[in-house]
Motif scaffolding. Structure first.
Motif, mmCIF file in Angstrom:
data_model
loop_
_atom_site.group_PDB
_atom_site.id
_atom_site.type_symbol
_atom_site.label_atom_id
_atom_site.label_comp_id
_atom_site.label_asym_id
_atom_site.label_seq_id
_atom_site.Cartn_x
_atom_site.Cartn_y
_atom_site.Cartn_z
ATOM 1 N N ARG A 109 31.602 43.274 37.346
ATOM 2 C CA ARG A 109 32.604 44.159 36.746
ATOM 3 C C ARG A 109 34.017 43.838 37.237
ATOM 4 O O ARG A 109 34.992 44.230 36.596
ATOM 5 N N ARG A 110 34.122 43.144 38.347
ATOM 6 C CA ARG A 110 35.438 42.883 38.943
ATOM 7 C C ARG A 110 36.000 41.506 38.588
ATOM 8 O O ARG A 110 37.118 41.188 38.973
ATOM 9 N N VAL A 111 35.245 40.717 37.867
ATOM 10 C CA VAL A 111 35.693 39.363 37.538
ATOM 11 C C VAL A 111 36.952 39.397 36.677
ATOM 12 O O VAL A 111 37.942 38.699 36.952
ATOM 13 N N ARG A 112 36.946 40.207 35.629
ATOM 14 C CA ARG A 112 38.085 40.250 34.719
ATOM 15 C C ARG A 112 39.353 40.699 35.445
ATOM 16 O O ARG A 112 40.419 40.088 35.292
ATOM 17 N N GLY A 113 39.242 41.752 36.229
ATOM 18 C CA GLY A 113 40.402 42.236 36.970
ATOM 19 C C GLY A 113 40.906 41.210 37.964
ATOM 20 O O GLY A 113 42.124 41.081 38.182
ATOM 21 N N GLU A 144 27.093 47.159 49.814
ATOM 22 C CA GLU A 144 27.056 46.297 48.644
ATOM 23 C C GLU A 144 28.285 46.490 47.767
ATOM 24 O O GLU A 144 28.804 45.533 47.183
ATOM 25 N N LYS A 145 28.775 47.715 47.669
ATOM 26 C CA LYS A 145 30.010 47.950 46.913
ATOM 27 C C LYS A 145 31.193 47.261 47.603
ATOM 28 O O LYS A 145 32.078 46.714 46.947
ATOM 29 N N CYS A 146 31.185 47.294 48.922
ATOM 30 C CA CYS A 146 32.216 46.600 49.687
ATOM 31 C C CYS A 146 32.106 45.089 49.476
ATOM 32 O O CYS A 146 33.110 44.395 49.322
ATOM 33 N N LEU A 147 30.880 44.586 49.464
ATOM 34 C CA LEU A 147 30.648 43.157 49.272
ATOM 35 C C LEU A 147 31.186 42.676 47.925
ATOM 36 O O LEU A 147 31.691 41.551 47.805
ATOM 37 N N SER A 148 31.116 43.530 46.901
ATOM 38 C CA SER A 148 31.608 43.143 45.576
ATOM 39 C C SER A 148 33.117 42.921 45.568
ATOM 40 O O SER A 148 33.642 42.187 44.721
ATOM 41 N N LEU A 149 33.817 43.534 46.511
ATOM 42 C CA LEU A 149 35.268 43.373 46.576
ATOM 43 C C LEU A 149 35.675 41.995 47.092
ATOM 44 O O LEU A 149 36.851 41.634 47.039
ATOM 45 N N PHE A 150 34.711 41.228 47.590
ATOM 46 C CA PHE A 150 35.022 39.861 47.993
ATOM 47 C C PHE A 150 35.344 38.988 46.787
ATOM 48 O O PHE A 150 35.954 37.928 46.940
#
Length: 261
Positions: free
Chosen positions: A11-15, A119-125
């Motif tokens: 979900r964070r790729v586009r941003g 895991e939510k924190c890990l996605s911010l990488f």
């Protein structure tokens, strides 16, 4: 394994791409502007400013491309801009799901609260790595294109050592996210804390009688301008930032465990 991290990362790729393009365009403009100012005594504009403001602006050897980039990009876009951005994004990670009642569904799966935050924190990488890699590459290539030389090792260190600082901003956002009842409150609180800490180091920390207060600010442990100019850095400072991030992550997990959803 890590299903939540993979989903959130997707979900964070586009941003991440949009953010990288925006910062790259601004960086390209700053490099071009430096070539336009060639021959102009830029430092004369700042010579009457107090030392505290010069330190806050990262003004150091503006006649070189490294000093100019340090003042115009890394002391504002990285320290303040990206610091606020990652604090804001992290501030909504848990609070958004609680406010939308999506958290009830997430916790119905066989996943602990501690693991969910991790895991939510890990996605911010994803945005952390993408923006550093893309912008760092663009700055080096564009500077070479206009005939300016930047030490690639110094530039690499600037971006690599920015990760612990930005992770602390993420940690601040996570703590706010598990404490606040609404996402908007958590996001604004996280932004406010990071901004105040930036001011503490940049303004208040310059006064002798309040010199001790600067040690509470993460910006004290990451100085991009001297790092970009001559490669000056201290791994102990990066270690302090990493320990602070781990402490904030653990604190957010403890507070989330005690919270009634």
């Amino acid at each position: 394994m890590l299903e939540t991290a993979r989903y959130e990362a997707g979900r964070r790729v586009r941003g991440s791409v949009v953010l990288s393009i925006a910062v790259s365009c601004y960086s390209g403009f700053i490099i071009w502007y430096f070539t336009v100012l060639e021959g102009v005594a830029i430092e004369d504009v700042f010579e009457d400013l107090p030392p505290a403001l010069l330190e806050a602006f990262g003004v150091q050897d503006l006649a070189t491309i490294e000093g100019f980039l340090g003042a115009q990009i890394y002391n504002f876009v990285w320290l303040l801009g990206l610091g606020l951005y990652f604090a804001y994004v992290a501030g909504g990670t848990i609070a958004n799901d609680i406010e939308s009642e999506r958290m009830d569904l997430l916790l119905s799966f066989p996943i602990s609260r501690s693991r969910l935050i991790a895991e939510k924190c890990l996605s911010l990488f994803v945005p952390l790595v993408v923006v550093n890699v893309v912008v760092g590459t663009v700055i080096y290539l564009f500077a070479s294109f206009v005939g300016e030389s930047i030490d690639p090792l110094h530039l690499l260190l600037v971006h690599l050592l920015s990760l612990p600082y930005l992770l602390v901003c993420v940690g601040i956002g996570l703590v706010c996210s598990v404490v606040a009842d609404r996402a908007a409150i958590a996001e604004r609180a996280a932004v406010g804390v990071v901004f105040v800490l930036y001011l503490v180091e940049s303004v208040v920390g310059g006064a002798d009688e309040y010199d001790w207060i600067q040690y509470f600010s993460p910006t004290h442990y990451y100085e991009p301008t001297p790092l970009l100019i001559d490669g000056t850095y201290d791994l102990i400072d990066s270690g302090i930032l990493l320990v602070s991030f781990v402490g904030l992550l653990l604190l957010s997990q403890i507070l989330f465990h005690r919270r009634d959803i």
